[in-house]
Design an enzyme around this catalytic site. Sequence first.
Site, short mmCIF file in Angstrom:
data_model
loop_
_atom_site.label_atom_id
_atom_site.label_comp_id
_atom_site.label_asym_id
_atom_site.label_seq_id
_atom_site.Cartn_x
_atom_site.Cartn_y
_atom_site.Cartn_z
N SER A 169 24.71 85.42 -63.23
CA SER A 169 23.90 85.41 -62.02
C SER A 169 24.73 85.94 -60.86
CB SER A 169 23.36 83.99 -61.78
OG SER A 169 22.35 83.98 -60.82
N ASP A 379 13.46 86.38 -67.02
CA ASP A 379 14.27 85.80 -65.95
C ASP A 379 13.56 86.01 -64.62
OD1 ASP A 379 16.19 85.09 -64.08
OD2 ASP A 379 17.85 85.95 -65.22
N HIS A 407 16.46 82.39 -67.17
CA HIS A 407 17.67 82.62 -66.38
C HIS A 407 18.89 81.85 -66.88
CE1 HIS A 407 19.92 83.72 -62.77
NE2 HIS A 407 20.23 82.45 -62.59
#
Length: 436
Positions: A169, A379, A407
């Site tokens: 991320s 995601d 995610h």
Amino acid sequence: AFKERRLTMGHHVSSSEQQQRGVLSSLALLVFFWSTRSALGLSTHPPRKRPRAEPYKKRRSLHRGVPALEKGRLDRGVHEVYYQVHGTRSKPMALFLHGGPGAGCVERHAQFFDPKKWRVALVDQRGCGKSTPDAPLEENSTPYLVEDLEALRNHLLGDEPWACVLGGSWGTTLALAYAQAYPTSTRSVLLRAVCAMRTKEIRWLFSPDGGAASLAPQAWRHFAQFAYDYKGVVLAVQEDDQGGAKGILLGEEDTAAAKESDDPDFVLNAYHEALTGDDERARAAASRNWLSWEMAASAGGQASRGPVRVFHGGQHPQKPSGKKTRDASSTTKYSRQALLTCHYSVHRGFFDEGDSVLRQSKVDAIRHIPAIAVQGAADHICPPTTAFELHTKWPELELRLVPGAGHSHYDRDITHELVSATDAILEKIDAAPEFI
């Protein structure tokens, strides 16, 4: 007699032909009946259920956890940066970069790597986890974090490069920024949920016209409501015949706040103002709402299905809720994460527009580094478009798009791919030439 015999023989031949034709007609009718029985609703057997296709015959899970080999702190002036090392001392060392910004590391993060094959350094970035002080914004930006990682490498490895830098991320942005600043300091890069902190990515998650708001409308309404209330934007409430709320619309009042609310970054900026302000109650409320929104947006991309939610007449009684954080340590942790994520989002990761980690000249500087990216196709926090943009500019990068995965790195299919990738990356760096 001859005439009678001819008639008899003729009758005998005709009968045989009719019998053959009858058999053929019966067979044809049987074939037709058998082939159309399901369509006609005449089947005596239920249709076969096709087995559900599974992407993996056997999913890999996290490796076993092992005690830390080393724990320490780096003095970085205003900040002290905490780190810990896991695995086997004689093995190549990887660096794990957490997301957020502000999420911090946990020992479980080291378990994406086989402890018999790797050493793994976990580092809490400035202002979060066990790094000190808690959540200060002074000297807290991407260039400072990049220098922290290089200082940690020098401290742990001297002149040797990291064998692998794994970022997830926000950690992908930091991993790319670090590799681009120090292209000889890592031998491979592993990314999960590719993010570049560009304006369009920030607005995807924190703008009313963003994709996340469209995918989780009720959670977005609750998240945005705090911003409107905090900024004093007047809301008009439509009522039904019973006096109940039928819908909430932005008011038409010609106020500065109402005009400001037309800004696509209005909600994000309002949260930043609340989280950095002096009102302790506003900061706490903003932190709770921020966490709830991120969890709701992330959960929307999970492959698992929950119960059906029923809405009546515009009523939305259920508010999205995150994990309850009753203890002070958890509350402090999530407050830090909300502040730092908002801080970095408002400043677009501290990159100038058009000068992100996806700029072609920056990508070209690291294309010699073996790399794998694992991206959930569902995601909702970091949508796949950024991963595809990076792969277009970096065709040598191996992009693994995981169907139905969201995610989280704890999504079972994402976990499988990451654990597999840490093994695969060893083969890649063994085959790659040394460059340091």
